[in-house]
Design an enzyme around this catalytic site. Structure first.
Site, PDB file in Angstrom:
ATOM      1  N   GLY A  18      51.899  24.601  58.791  1.00 32.37           N
ATOM      2  CA  GLY A  18      51.725  25.973  59.273  1.00 32.37           C
ATOM      3  C   GLY A  18      53.006  26.598  59.806  1.00 32.37           C
ATOM      4  N   CYS A 384      39.672  45.068  42.165  1.00 28.10           N
ATOM      5  CA  CYS A 384      40.429  44.874  40.937  1.00 28.10           C
ATOM      6  C   CYS A 384      39.532  44.374  39.806  1.00 28.10           C
ATOM      7  CB  CYS A 384      41.624  43.967  41.201  1.00 28.10           C
ATOM      8  SG  CYS A 384      42.993  44.357  40.101  1.00 28.10           S
ATOM      9  N   HIS A 510      44.192  46.641  45.650  1.00 24.01           N
ATOM     10  CA  HIS A 510      43.890  45.514  46.549  1.00 24.01           C
ATOM     11  C   HIS A 510      43.996  45.948  48.010  1.00 24.01           C
ATOM     12  CE1 HIS A 510      43.987  42.140  43.603  1.00 24.01           C
ATOM     13  NE2 HIS A 510      44.679  43.018  42.907  1.00 24.01           N
ATOM     14  N   GLU A 512      42.938  44.484  50.542  1.00 25.96           N
ATOM     15  CA  GLU A 512      43.100  43.338  51.438  1.00 25.96           C
ATOM     16  C   GLU A 512      44.548  43.121  51.862  1.00 25.96           C
ATOM     17  OE1 GLU A 512      42.461  43.240  48.242  1.00 25.96           O
ATOM     18  OE2 GLU A 512      43.163  41.433  47.229  1.00 25.96           O
TER      19      GLU A 512
HETATM   20  N1  GLN Z   1      42.788  40.876  35.077  1.00 23.54           N
HETATM   21  C1  GLN Z   1      42.664  42.229  35.491  1.00 23.54           C
HETATM   22  C2  GLN Z   1      43.864  43.072  35.084  1.00 23.54           C
HETATM   23  O1  GLN Z   1      44.902  42.555  34.789  1.00 23.54           O
HETATM   24  C3  GLN Z   1      42.442  42.313  36.999  1.00 23.54           C
HETATM   25  C4  GLN Z   1      43.574  41.784  37.810  1.00 23.54           C
HETATM   26  C5  GLN Z   1      43.209  41.521  39.245  1.00 23.54           C
HETATM   27  O2  GLN Z   1      42.040  41.367  39.586  1.00 23.54           O
HETATM   28  N2  GLN Z   1      44.202  41.412  40.115  1.00 23.54           N
HETATM   29  O3  GLN Z   1      43.783  44.271  35.084  1.00 23.54           O
END
Ligand code: GLN
Length: 538
Positions: A18, A384, A510, A512
């Protein structure tokens, strides 16, 4: 310009101790004392970046605003400090060699033999000082990946040795993170592995200034003294890091042990009073005193390995604390999810997140999960690939576009509702060529996404090659799907949502990556809120 001070963090005895969390915790304390602090990580592998690594190899690939695909530790740095990182914060051996070899090809070494010392070490040293020389930081913490004694870490260790010499005592120090194992049979904590690891460091010409000792049990003052004497550090510089129940406890534990104080003393910097951790401790209080628990399914194909979805799991921790509930994440392997067992696996959940991913393994399971969730009013968030699966599910089951798919999974699908981006068609190389980093997204007023963000223009991080196929836009809209966020320049679809469902929001980006302790991501916060509501209604 004021000289930045440097703290190098090395690791010994074992991997996975860590270092990233210790570096982030120290940075948090220094930041809370008013020092502008950043953290960078040097990784000893030959991939130019982790973008081409399978999550099973190295956990999640973290993406920065400037589109760098980086080590997941950068995620911890951002989550703790709430300050964005960039490509400069993560350097691999591959990147160092690539740059030296490119310089050699351009003839920049003027006929000299190019060698590890000095050419590779010079490149490393230059990169280690890049952020420090920007004038943006008072303190730069550099985490050296791997374990001292590894063959591949040697050029980094030698670069640190030279930098310590170049910068002088007051300007650079070394923290060595080690393990003090407990031998149950002997009923004792053992210091010898640490002694050997410090000795290995010494053989490379580096004396550790501070020892941070990972341990399962309290280190007695005797053990601490022994470590100090035999490892040649001051007694107050032996810092215990006992296993904590949450990584977010570690800054306070390090404060109690005086890690930040010792570091500041060694760097000849004033303490500037006590660190201001008011907001941090407020978060911790909410984290540790949940008023309810919600169960949220995480449907993905890498669920065996926690690190694969690190940022998502942490975003749930932040969003849970914001709602003062505990989010219990239930892993659901998409490969084993079918039409027949979907109800069994999903019916007791308060919400479901369908995870990002690549390739066709497990996608039918993800599509089944979305179908069940949509039909049964379970709060849903897709990220995604998760969003792409929601689109495919809607196409197949609501719009009756038979065999609709993404061209990533089936090039010959009659309905390519998700397809390659135009500019991706000519790309043949895999590394660093996706749609990466921060892109603007325009939110449409009156939609759930608009309500959640409370603004009309957002910027979120991407990492994908495929997109919603705009050719089908009207058909989907007529069929009830709402496109609540689009890229203002290209009109590419970024967010889809459904009305008449408690929470059905899926995003091409994303979220996150941007969730931090100080700024829990609004999508996660509102998704968790919807799961709490669902639980109350049951
Ligand atoms: N495989 C998908 C793409 O390339 C989604 C990628 C992902 O979920 N980061 O668009």
């Amino acid at each position: 310009m004021k000289q930045a001070k440097y703290i190098f963090v090395t690791g010994g005895v074992s991997s996975s101790l860590g270092k990233g969390i210790i570096a982030a915790s120290l940075a948090k304390l220094l930041q809370a004392r008013g020092y502008r602090t950043t953290i960078q990580k040097f990784d000893p592998y030959i991939n130019v970046d982790p973008g081409t690594l399978n999550p099973y190899e190295h956990g999640e690939c973290y993406v920065t605003n400037d589109g760098a695909e980086t080590d997941l530790d950068l995620g911890h740095y951002e989550r703790f400090l709430n300050v964005p990182t960039s490509q400069a914060n993560n350097v691999t051996t591959g990147r160092v060699y690539l740059s030296v070899i490119e310089k050699e090809r351009r003839g920049e070494f003027l006929g000299k033999t190019v060698q590890v010392v000095p050419h590779i070490t010079n490149e490393i040293k230059e990169r280690m000082q890049l952020l420090g020389k920007s004038g943006d930081y008072d303190i730069v913490i550099t985490e050296i990946g791997g374990t001292v004694g590894d063959i591949e870490s040697l050029p980094y260790i030698e670069s640190v040795r030279q930098l310590l010499w170049d910068l002088g005592d007051d300007n650079a120090i070394v923290i060595h993170l080690t393990l003090v194992p407990y031998l149950a049979a002997a009923g004792e904590l053992k210091t010898k592995p640490t002694q050997h690891s410090v000795k290995t460091l010494m053989e490379s010409g580096i004396k550790a200034d501070i020892l941070v000792c990972r341990t399962e049990h309290e280190l007695s003052s005797d053990i601490k003294r022994k470590l100090a004497v035999f490892c040649n550090v001051k007694p107050e510089a032996v810092i215990q890091s006992k296993d904590a129940s949450s990584i977010y406890e570690v800054p306070n534990n390090m404060l109690a042990e005086g890690l930040d104080k010792v570091a500041l003393q060694k760097l000849n910097l004033p303490e500037k009073g006590l660190p201001d951790l008011t907001k941090w401790n407020d978060f911790l209080h909410r984290l540790k005193n949940p008023t309810a628990t919600v169960n949220i399914g995480l449907v993905g194909k890498y669920v065996e390995l926690q690190d694969s979805y690190k940022s998502i799991l942490e975003a749930f921790v932040h969003a849970g604390a914001a709602n003062q509930v505990k989010v219990n994440v239930v892993s659901i392997h998409s490969e084993y999810l079918t039409k027949e067992n979907a109800a069994d696996k999903l019916k007791n959940l308060d919400g479901v997140l369908v995870a990002p991913g690549f390739g066709s393994r497990g996608i039918e399971g993800k599509i089944e999960a979305v179908r069940y969730i949509r039909e049964n009013n379970i709060p849903f968030m897709g990220i995604c690939l998760g969003m792409q699966m929601a689109v495919i599910e809607y196409a197949r089951n609501v719009l009756k576009l038979e065999n609709a798919n993404s061209t990533e999974m089936n090039d010959n699908t009659p309905h390519p509702v998700i397809t390659f981006m135009e500019e991706q068609k000519t790309i043949t190389e895999k590394g660093g060529t996706m749609r990466l980093g921060g892109w603007d997204c325009q939110l449409i007023e009156g939609t759930k996404a608009y309500d959640i963000y409370g603004t009309s223009l957002i910027n979120e991080r991407h990492r994908h090659r495929y997109e919603f196929n705009s050719y089908y836009k009207e058909k989907f809209q007529e069929g009830g799907m709402i496109f609540s966020g689009v890229n203002p320049d290209t009109q590419l679809v970024e967010i889809v949502e459904l009305k008449d469902h408690p929470f059905f929001v899926a995003v091409q980006y994303h979220p996150e990556y941007k969730s931090t302790v100080a700024n829990p991501h609004p999508l996660f916060v509102n998704f968790v809120k919807a799961t709490v509501q669902k639980k109350l209604n049951n």
